[in-house]
Design an enzyme around this catalytic site. Structure first.
Site, PDB file in Angstrom:
ATOM      1  N   GLY A  11       0.818  -1.224   0.000  1.00  8.19           N
ATOM      2  CA  GLY A  11       0.000   0.000   0.000  1.00  8.19           C
ATOM      3  C   GLY A  11       0.840   1.256   0.000  1.00  8.19           C
ATOM      4  O   GLY A  11       0.485   2.245   0.647  1.00  8.19           O
ATOM      5  N   GLY A  17       1.150   4.235   3.707  1.00  2.00           N
ATOM      6  CA  GLY A  17       2.262   3.568   3.030  1.00  2.00           C
ATOM      7  C   GLY A  17       3.237   4.567   2.416  1.00  2.00           C
ATOM      8  O   GLY A  17       4.459   4.380   2.487  1.00  2.00           O
ATOM      9  N   SER A 108      -6.692  -0.021  13.718  1.00  2.00           N
ATOM     10  CA  SER A 108      -7.365   1.281  13.774  1.00  2.00           C
ATOM     11  C   SER A 108      -7.972   1.448  15.160  1.00  2.00           C
ATOM     12  O   SER A 108      -8.335   0.456  15.812  1.00  2.00           O
ATOM     13  CB  SER A 108      -8.469   1.311  12.722  1.00  2.00           C
ATOM     14  OG  SER A 108      -9.376   2.353  12.998  1.00  2.00           O
ATOM     15  N   SER A 109      -8.139   2.695  15.584  1.00  2.00           N
ATOM     16  CA  SER A 109      -8.712   2.915  16.918  1.00  2.00           C
ATOM     17  C   SER A 109     -10.196   2.519  16.976  1.00  2.00           C
ATOM     18  O   SER A 109     -10.769   2.414  18.062  1.00  2.00           O
ATOM     19  CB  SER A 109      -8.538   4.375  17.343  1.00  2.00           C
ATOM     20  OG  SER A 109      -9.201   5.225  16.439  1.00  2.00           O
ATOM     21  N   CYS A 110     -10.821   2.269  15.797  1.00  2.00           N
ATOM     22  CA  CYS A 110     -12.243   1.885  15.824  1.00  2.00           C
ATOM     23  C   CYS A 110     -12.452   0.420  16.233  1.00  2.00           C
ATOM     24  O   CYS A 110     -13.587  -0.044  16.291  1.00  2.00           O
ATOM     25  CB  CYS A 110     -12.925   2.173  14.498  1.00  2.00           C
ATOM     26  SG  CYS A 110     -12.369   1.111  13.182  1.00  2.00           S
ATOM     27  N   TYR A 137     -15.589  -2.920   9.171  1.00  2.00           N
ATOM     28  CA  TYR A 137     -14.166  -2.574   9.075  1.00  2.00           C
ATOM     29  C   TYR A 137     -13.447  -2.967  10.375  1.00  2.00           C
ATOM     30  O   TYR A 137     -12.364  -3.558  10.349  1.00  2.00           O
ATOM     31  CB  TYR A 137     -14.052  -1.065   8.835  1.00  2.00           C
ATOM     32  CG  TYR A 137     -12.645  -0.524   8.795  1.00  2.00           C
ATOM     33  CD1 TYR A 137     -11.834  -0.724   7.691  1.00  2.00           C
ATOM     34  CD2 TYR A 137     -12.132   0.220   9.866  1.00  2.00           C
ATOM     35  CE1 TYR A 137     -10.545  -0.209   7.638  1.00  2.00           C
ATOM     36  CE2 TYR A 137     -10.853   0.741   9.820  1.00  2.00           C
ATOM     37  CZ  TYR A 137     -10.059   0.524   8.705  1.00  2.00           C
ATOM     38  OH  TYR A 137      -8.791   1.039   8.662  1.00  2.00           O
ATOM     39  N   LYS A 141     -10.358  -5.652  11.054  1.00  2.00           N
ATOM     40  CA  LYS A 141      -9.098  -5.274  11.717  1.00  2.00           C
ATOM     41  C   LYS A 141      -8.854  -6.130  12.963  1.00  2.00           C
ATOM     42  O   LYS A 141      -7.719  -6.507  13.247  1.00  2.00           O
ATOM     43  CB  LYS A 141      -9.111  -3.784  12.076  1.00  2.00           C
ATOM     44  CG  LYS A 141      -9.022  -2.866  10.861  1.00  2.00           C
ATOM     45  CD  LYS A 141      -7.656  -2.970  10.201  1.00  2.00           C
ATOM     46  CE  LYS A 141      -7.470  -2.041   9.029  1.00  2.00           C
ATOM     47  NZ  LYS A 141      -6.174  -2.232   8.351  1.00  2.00           N
ATOM     48  N   PRO A 164      -3.400   2.863  15.097  1.00  2.00           N
ATOM     49  CA  PRO A 164      -3.305   4.316  14.956  1.00  2.00           C
ATOM     50  C   PRO A 164      -4.634   5.005  15.227  1.00  2.00           C
ATOM     51  O   PRO A 164      -5.696   4.441  14.969  1.00  2.00           O
ATOM     52  CB  PRO A 164      -2.911   4.519  13.487  1.00  2.00           C
ATOM     53  CG  PRO A 164      -2.834   3.180  12.865  1.00  2.00           C
ATOM     54  CD  PRO A 164      -3.443   2.184  13.804  1.00  2.00           C
ATOM     55  N   ASN A 166      -7.037   8.595  14.398  1.00  2.00           N
ATOM     56  CA  ASN A 166      -7.409   9.191  13.101  1.00  2.00           C
ATOM     57  C   ASN A 166      -6.195   9.922  12.514  1.00  2.00           C
ATOM     58  O   ASN A 166      -5.573  10.734  13.203  1.00  2.00           O
ATOM     59  CB  ASN A 166      -8.574  10.174  13.283  1.00  2.00           C
ATOM     60  CG  ASN A 166      -9.889   9.454  13.561  1.00  2.00           C
ATOM     61  OD1 ASN A 166      -9.920   8.432  14.243  1.00  2.00           O
ATOM     62  ND2 ASN A 166     -10.970   9.979  13.022  1.00  2.00           N
ATOM     63  N   LEU A 167      -5.888   9.621  11.260  1.00  2.00           N
ATOM     64  CA  LEU A 167      -4.666  10.134  10.629  1.00  2.00           C
ATOM     65  C   LEU A 167      -5.007  11.158   9.555  1.00  2.00           C
ATOM     66  O   LEU A 167      -6.111  11.154   9.019  1.00  2.00           O
ATOM     67  CB  LEU A 167      -3.905   8.976   9.975  1.00  2.00           C
ATOM     68  CG  LEU A 167      -3.541   7.829  10.914  1.00  2.00           C
ATOM     69  CD1 LEU A 167      -3.068   6.619  10.106  1.00  2.00           C
ATOM     70  CD2 LEU A 167      -2.467   8.271  11.908  1.00  2.00           C
ATOM     71  N   HIS A 180     -12.168  11.055   5.143  1.00  2.00           N
ATOM     72  CA  HIS A 180     -12.296  11.323   6.572  1.00  2.00           C
ATOM     73  C   HIS A 180     -12.539  12.818   6.791  1.00  2.00           C
ATOM     74  O   HIS A 180     -12.434  13.621   5.863  1.00  2.00           O
ATOM     75  CB  HIS A 180     -11.026  10.882   7.309  1.00  2.00           C
ATOM     76  CG  HIS A 180     -10.876   9.394   7.362  1.00  2.00           C
ATOM     77  ND1 HIS A 180     -10.078   8.703   6.478  1.00  2.00           N
ATOM     78  CD2 HIS A 180     -11.429   8.468   8.177  1.00  2.00           C
ATOM     79  CE1 HIS A 180     -10.152   7.410   6.745  1.00  2.00           C
ATOM     80  NE2 HIS A 180     -10.957   7.228   7.773  1.00  2.00           N
ATOM     81  N   ARG A 243     -12.480  13.563  18.605  1.00  2.00           N
ATOM     82  CA  ARG A 243     -11.514  12.736  17.889  1.00  2.00           C
ATOM     83  C   ARG A 243     -10.092  13.213  18.197  1.00  2.00           C
ATOM     84  O   ARG A 243      -9.873  14.395  18.474  1.00  2.00           O
ATOM     85  CB  ARG A 243     -11.726  12.809  16.373  1.00  2.00           C
ATOM     86  CG  ARG A 243     -13.050  12.234  15.880  1.00  2.00           C
ATOM     87  CD  ARG A 243     -13.086  10.716  15.937  1.00  2.00           C
ATOM     88  NE  ARG A 243     -14.307  10.201  15.367  1.00  2.00           N
ATOM     89  CZ  ARG A 243     -15.458  10.041  16.036  1.00  2.00           C
ATOM     90  NH1 ARG A 243     -15.533  10.382  17.313  1.00  2.00           N
ATOM     91  NH2 ARG A 243     -16.511   9.532  15.440  1.00  2.00           N
TER      92      ARG A 243
HETATM   93  O1  GFB Z   1     -13.332  11.127   9.979  1.00  2.00           O
HETATM   94  P1  GFB Z   1     -14.657  10.463  10.046  1.00  2.00           P
HETATM   95  O2  GFB Z   1     -15.328  10.185   8.753  1.00  2.00           O
HETATM   96  O3  GFB Z   1     -14.498   9.104  10.801  1.00  2.00           O
HETATM   97  O4  GFB Z   1     -15.659  11.373  10.896  1.00  2.00           O
HETATM   98  P2  GFB Z   1     -14.769   8.396  12.223  1.00  2.00           P
HETATM   99  C1  GFB Z   1     -15.348  11.870  12.156  1.00  2.00           C
HETATM  100  C2  GFB Z   1     -16.442  12.799  12.635  1.00  2.00           C
HETATM  101  O5  GFB Z   1     -16.431  13.984  11.838  1.00  2.00           O
HETATM  102  C3  GFB Z   1     -17.862  12.248  12.547  1.00  2.00           C
HETATM  103  C4  GFB Z   1     -17.745  14.281  11.415  1.00  2.00           C
HETATM  104  O6  GFB Z   1     -18.596  12.640  13.686  1.00  2.00           O
HETATM  105  C5  GFB Z   1     -18.410  12.926  11.291  1.00  2.00           C
HETATM  106  O7  GFB Z   1     -19.826  13.040  11.291  1.00  2.00           O
HETATM  107  N1  GFB Z   1     -17.669  15.078  10.161  1.00  2.00           N
HETATM  108  C6  GFB Z   1     -18.035  16.393  10.056  1.00  2.00           C
HETATM  109  C7  GFB Z   1     -17.298  14.656   8.944  1.00  2.00           C
HETATM  110  N2  GFB Z   1     -17.933  16.808   8.800  1.00  2.00           N
HETATM  111  C8  GFB Z   1     -17.466  15.753   8.081  1.00  2.00           C
HETATM  112  C9  GFB Z   1     -17.153  15.598   6.703  1.00  2.00           C
HETATM  113  O8  GFB Z   1     -17.276  16.500   5.876  1.00  2.00           O
HETATM  114  N3  GFB Z   1     -16.663  14.360   6.337  1.00  2.00           N
HETATM  115  C10 GFB Z   1     -16.503  13.345   7.222  1.00  2.00           C
HETATM  116  N4  GFB Z   1     -15.997  12.183   6.782  1.00  2.00           N
HETATM  117  N5  GFB Z   1     -16.831  13.478   8.526  1.00  2.00           N
HETATM  118  C11 GFB Z   1     -13.879   6.464  10.775  1.00  2.00           C
HETATM  119  C12 GFB Z   1     -14.287   5.029  10.613  1.00  2.00           C
HETATM  120  O9  GFB Z   1     -14.685   6.902  11.783  1.00  2.00           O
HETATM  121  O10 GFB Z   1     -12.555   6.656  11.219  1.00  2.00           O
HETATM  122  C13 GFB Z   1     -13.240   4.190  10.059  1.00  2.00           C
HETATM  123  O11 GFB Z   1     -15.506   4.986   9.912  1.00  2.00           O
HETATM  124  C14 GFB Z   1     -11.850   4.467  10.605  1.00  2.00           C
HETATM  125  O12 GFB Z   1     -13.576   2.857  10.273  1.00  2.00           O
HETATM  126  C15 GFB Z   1     -11.552   5.931  10.660  1.00  2.00           C
HETATM  127  O13 GFB Z   1     -11.687   3.901  11.856  1.00  2.00           O
HETATM  128  C16 GFB Z   1     -10.242   6.261  11.361  1.00  2.00           C
HETATM  129  O14 GFB Z   1     -13.691   8.748  13.174  1.00  2.00           O
HETATM  130  O15 GFB Z   1     -16.144   8.602  12.711  1.00  2.00           O
END
Ligand code: GFB
Length: 354
Positions: A11, A17, A108-110, A137, A141, A164, A166-167, A180, A243
């Site tokens: 990756g 990666g 992942s922390s999830c 997911y 993991k 890890p 959130n990156l 993300h 987060r």
């Molecule tokens: O980063 P995110 O998608 O992942 O969202 P998770 C984190 C928070 O940000 C959530 C909010 O509460 C979202 O509702 N958020 C606000 C947004 N605006 C936005 C936006 O424009 N886009 C996105 N994407 N979110 C993921 C997991 O969870 O994190 C995966 O689904 C993985 O499995 C990853 O573990 C690290 O932290 O909620």
């Protein structure tokens, strides 16, 4: 790990990666094995076995995975569970068969329960139900972690797992539907700025580079209706979830540190063959949005779209194990966002806004 050891980064084009490859190159590791997904489909067992038998890597960084933000996880659960289980199963088994000296699996922390006590310690794994938006997911993991532990126990392999937080950073996914939160916010604020400046040429270039802008976001940003004076940036959910964010260059540094200094057998004896990687500080999504708005330099309005899911209420890792080994992150959040915004603009060849 010697400077001329054969090191395979699975990756190497992704967020994680590519950061590991950059760090290893900078540290003078000269024998990196890299394959694009077109050259080697990690979901195909026979291809992976033939590749390992031919190349015989000594060290493996497992950064290949299907990843995405909350909406992508929630929309494509089958892809997230199938792709991740297939990729990791093939890589871990081929590493065992071909005598890989050490492997680093990225979780992942999830993987921790939705209502986990905070900060989350490694031993809280499998102590409660998972967050539904990313359960497939997380289950994949967790299977990867258990596979590493099982191979270590039965075959005496040296397979470490790291979790890890959130990156974010260079080579992140900026597609507004699958990314993300941090890359999404950077892009939305930037698009809002371009809209205010009526820079339609840069808007079109951004869309060509990073993927189309969904209609509802176009409407909120005023792109769909250029006469609107103040574009609004939509933040998903309530803004309340908390987060923790780590720049991917810090993550790469921690992964290489663990690859060099920690062995699974010794770690398992002290229950340390899973190690959290984070900075130990979290913030609310609303605070993250305000900080990103400041860094990007957009002065318009924020609105919260509560039809979108919040996900886990809080994800803050307990990083005392990693700290105890002597590792600390170097890049603060504001500086990390600034660097990522710069990278985003450079790679999009966008000179429209500063
Ligand atoms: O980063 P995110 O998608 O992942 O969202 P998770 C984190 C928070 O940000 C959530 C909010 O509460 C979202 O509702 N958020 C606000 C947004 N605006 C936005 C936006 O424009 N886009 C996105 N994407 N979110 C993921 C997991 O969870 O994190 C995966 O689904 C993985 O499995 C990853 O573990 C690290 O932290 O909620």
């Amino acid at each position: 790990m010697e400077k001329d050891s054969k090191i395979y980064i699975a990756g190497h084009r992704g967020l994680v990666g590519s950061a590991i490859a950059r760090s290893l190159n900078a540290l003078g590791y000269t024998n990196l094995i890299l394959r694009t997904s077109r050259e080697l489909d990690l979901k195909r067992q026979a291809e992976v076995e033939a590749f390992f038998a031919r190349e015989r890597p000594e060290y493996v960084f497992m950064a290949a995975a299907r990843v995405g933000g909350i909406l992508a996880n929630n929309t494509y659960p089958a892809d997230f569970i199938y792709d991740n289980i297939a990729i990791q199963t093939n890589l871990i088994h081929a590493s065992y068969i071909n005598g890989v000296k050490k492997l680093l699996f990225l979780g992942s922390s999830c993987i921790y329960p939705r209502h986990c006590p905070q900060p989350m310690k490694e031993e809280y794994l499998l102590t409660g139900p998972l967050e539904p938006t990313n359960e497939p997911y997380a289950v994949a993991k967790i299977a990867g972690i258990k596979m590493c532990q099982s191979y270590n126990r039965q075959y005496g392999t040296n397979f470490m797992s790291v979790m890890p937080t959130n990156l974010y950073g260079p080579n992140d996914n900026f597609d507004l539907e699958t990314s993300h939160v941090l890359p999404a916010l950077i892009r939305k604020f930037h698009l809002a700025k371009l809209t205010l400046e009526k820079d339609r040429e840069c808007l079109a270039r951004d869309e060509a580079q990073y993927g189309s802008i969904p209609g509802d976001i176009k409407a909120a940003l005023g792109i769909a209706c250029p006469s609107r004076l103040t574009p609004r940036v939509t933040v998903w959910g309530t803004g309340g979830p908390r987060r923790e964010f780590l720049h991917v260059d810090d993550l790469a540094d921690a992964c290489i540190f663990i690859m060099r200094h920690v062995n699974a057998t010794a770690a398992a004896a002290s229950n340390s063959d899973i190690i959290n990687i984070g900075c130990g500080q979290d913030l609310a999504i609303k605070e993250l949005a305000e900080l990103t708005r400041e860094v990007v330099g957009f002065e318009g309005e924020l609105v919260f779209d509560t039809t979108k899911p919040d996900g886990t209420p809080q994800k803050l890792l307990d990083v005392s194990k990693l700290k105890g080994l002597g590792w600390e992150p170097k890049i603060g959040l504001r500086d990390g966002i600034r660097r990522t915004y710069e990278w985003y603009r450079q790679s999009g060849k966008d000179t429209g806004s500063s």
